[in-house]
Design an enzyme around this catalytic site. Sequence first.
Site, PDB file in Angstrom:
ATOM      1  N   TYR A 134      87.785-108.378  77.898  1.00 35.27           N
ATOM      2  CA  TYR A 134      88.656-107.267  78.250  1.00 35.27           C
ATOM      3  C   TYR A 134      88.059-106.107  78.631  1.00 35.27           C
ATOM      4  O   TYR A 134      88.690-105.654  79.393  1.00 35.27           O
ATOM      5  CB  TYR A 134      89.273-106.982  76.546  1.00 35.27           C
ATOM      6  N   LYS A 162      89.227-104.621  82.316  1.00 34.44           N
ATOM      7  CA  LYS A 162      89.675-103.361  82.230  1.00 34.44           C
ATOM      8  C   LYS A 162      88.775-102.414  83.225  1.00 34.44           C
ATOM      9  O   LYS A 162      89.318-101.582  83.857  1.00 34.44           O
ATOM     10  CB  LYS A 162      89.486-102.568  80.776  1.00 34.44           C
TER      11      LYS A 162
HETATM   12  N1  LIG Z   1      97.143 -99.305  72.324  1.00 32.90           N
HETATM   13  C1  LIG Z   1      95.868 -98.782  72.849  1.00 32.90           C
HETATM   14  O1  LIG Z   1      95.329 -97.869  72.079  1.00 32.90           O
HETATM   15  C2  LIG Z   1      95.433 -99.265  74.009  1.00 32.90           C
HETATM   16  C3  LIG Z   1      94.120 -98.765  74.507  1.00 32.90           C
HETATM   17  C4  LIG Z   1      93.603 -99.049  75.589  1.00 32.90           C
HETATM   18  C5  LIG Z   1      94.272 -99.932  76.616  1.00 32.90           C
HETATM   19  N2  LIG Z   1      95.553-100.354  76.225  1.00 32.90           N
HETATM   20  C6  LIG Z   1      96.531-101.027  77.135  1.00 32.90           C
HETATM   21  O2  LIG Z   1      97.546-100.795  77.348  1.00 32.90           O
HETATM   22  C7  LIG Z   1      98.506-101.516  77.330  1.00 32.90           C
HETATM   23  C8  LIG Z   1      99.876-101.812  76.615  1.00 32.90           C
HETATM   24  O3  LIG Z   1      99.235-102.199  75.193  1.00 32.90           O
HETATM   25  P1  LIG Z   1      99.928-101.934  73.954  1.00 32.90           P
HETATM   26  O4  LIG Z   1      98.945-101.307  73.258  1.00 32.90           O
HETATM   27  O5  LIG Z   1     101.114-101.200  73.953  1.00 32.90           O
HETATM   28  O6  LIG Z   1     100.174-103.533  73.492  1.00 32.90           O
HETATM   29  P2  LIG Z   1     101.450-104.232  72.868  1.00 32.90           P
HETATM   30  O7  LIG Z   1     101.032-105.528  72.587  1.00 32.90           O
HETATM   31  O8  LIG Z   1     102.390-103.533  72.289  1.00 32.90           O
HETATM   32  O9  LIG Z   1     102.244-104.323  74.477  1.00 32.90           O
HETATM   33  C9  LIG Z   1     101.633-105.144  75.355  1.00 32.90           C
HETATM   34  C10 LIG Z   1     103.027-105.974  76.189  1.00 32.90           C
HETATM   35  O10 LIG Z   1     102.487-106.737  77.097  1.00 32.90           O
HETATM   36  C11 LIG Z   1     103.335-107.973  77.226  1.00 32.90           C
HETATM   37  N3  LIG Z   1     102.460-109.198  77.732  1.00 32.90           N
HETATM   38  C12 LIG Z   1     101.566-109.757  77.514  1.00 32.90           C
HETATM   39  N4  LIG Z   1     101.100-110.681  78.584  1.00 32.90           N
HETATM   40  C13 LIG Z   1     102.182-110.595  79.248  1.00 32.90           C
HETATM   41  C14 LIG Z   1     102.272-111.155  80.532  1.00 32.90           C
HETATM   42  N5  LIG Z   1     101.757-112.388  80.814  1.00 32.90           N
HETATM   43  N6  LIG Z   1     103.649-110.971  81.394  1.00 32.90           N
HETATM   44  C15 LIG Z   1     104.506-109.936  81.031  1.00 32.90           C
HETATM   45  N7  LIG Z   1     104.008-109.253  79.683  1.00 32.90           N
HETATM   46  C16 LIG Z   1     103.208-109.653  78.990  1.00 32.90           C
HETATM   47  C17 LIG Z   1     103.298-108.231  75.428  1.00 32.90           C
HETATM   48  O11 LIG Z   1     104.470-109.078  75.395  1.00 32.90           O
HETATM   49  C18 LIG Z   1     103.850-106.700  74.972  1.00 32.90           C
HETATM   50  O12 LIG Z   1     104.892-106.534  75.132  1.00 32.90           O
HETATM   51  C19 LIG Z   1      97.676-102.899  77.660  1.00 32.90           C
HETATM   52  O13 LIG Z   1      97.154-103.157  78.918  1.00 32.90           O
HETATM   53  C20 LIG Z   1      96.693-102.522  76.808  1.00 32.90           C
HETATM   54  O14 LIG Z   1      95.276-103.283  77.155  1.00 32.90           O
HETATM   55  C21 LIG Z   1      96.120-100.084  74.737  1.00 32.90           C
END
Ligand SMILES: NC(=O)c1ccc[n+]([C@@H]2O[C@H](COP(=O)([O-])OP(=O)(O)OC[C@H]3O[C@@H](n4cnc5c(N)ncnc54)[C@H](O)[C@@H]3O)[C@@H](O)[C@H]2O)c1
Length: 300
Positions: free
Chosen positions: A165, A169
């Site tokens: 990851y 990233k």
């Molecule tokens: N939540 C945090 O604190 C955090 C921190 C750093 C980075 N991120 C990044 O933010 C983004 C959103 O994450 P989140 O925390 O809202 O998670 P989340 O799991 O709530 O949302 C991610 C969404 O992506 C969808 N998804 C996964 N694979 C897919 C694909 N192949 N095609 C289409 N859709 C797909 C999932 O179904 C899900 O609804 C991600 O890229 C995550 O790595 C989040």
Amino acid sequence: MSLSFEGQVALVTGAGAGLGRAYALDLAKRGAKVVVNDLGGDPHGQGENRAAAQKVVDEIKAAGGEATPNYDSVASYDGGFNIVKTAIDAYGRLDVVICNAGILRDIAFHNMSEEDWDKVFAVHIKGSFTVLRAAWPVFRQQSYGRVILTTSSSGIYGQFGQANYGAAKTAMLGLMNVLKQEGAKYNVNVNTIAPVAGTRLTQTVMPAEMVEKLVPEMVVPAVTYMVSKECQDSGLIIEAGAGNFNRAAIVKGPGIRPGMDELKSAEWCQENWAAITSLEGAEPMWRTGQTMKEYLASKT
Ligand SMILES: NC(=O)c1ccc[n+]([C@@H]2O[C@H](COP(=O)([O-])OP(=O)(O)OC[C@H]3O[C@@H](n4cnc5c(N)ncnc54)[C@H](O)[C@@H]3O)[C@@H](O)[C@H]2O)c1
């Protein structure tokens, strides 16, 4: 003055939950027509379910906005093409792309399988490539585009158990650094968000009360501003969440330039290590080769 997206079309990947859902709702509230993409799998990238994207589309419509669902996986080239095609077929243009879809497959590096590595790279980095590759000709033709890539503190600074990851990233920063240059002539700005929010991805690593408190809406303002026509910046990494907004950057230290007349030894590097590694006066760069002229000119 309020930021309006009237007449604009936005596409948010992974918008069926968490951060993506919050971005989609805010853009729709501000007048954008939104393509809500989500494969609807589990946090590890298994399975699919159309209900996730559909539910957010229903929410947007119930609030008086316009939205269209798309259920393709960003991880396939055809999927990326179809996601963009959904926007063009439904609304005839595309102004904003937020590459947000994500999964986690955390495991200590010595136990990481090839599948753990490939799946994470497929969704995060290839999944950004597929959608942007399809959107790019549209942006060029329109001479307009706003892009958000999603990195993580894991990608900028590192996090135990996230070699796959974290590396994917960090690759977002590489993608941004090139696209910010290729897009500049066409008014296509590419910025990167490093969010912190309580979502189903973070509920495995955050205590429950923190997940509840750190709502994705705390990240939304930074993303909405960066994809607005009012924001002229490109190539920025912005960390947002938990009541915090700041810029992160890859910077270059001033170092020392003894010139090329005499080859230096490892012992010379050892003696001068403090000056070589100092970040005092460090600066972010716009492109590679920016300082090559200075290198070639420096004698002392
Ligand atoms: N939540 C945090 O604190 C955090 C921190 C750093 C980075 N991120 C990044 O933010 C983004 C959103 O994450 P989140 O925390 O809202 O998670 P989340 O799991 O709530 O949302 C991610 C969404 O992506 C969808 N998804 C996964 N694979 C897919 C694909 N192949 N095609 C289409 N859709 C797909 C999932 O179904 C899900 O609804 C991600 O890229 C995550 O790595 C989040």
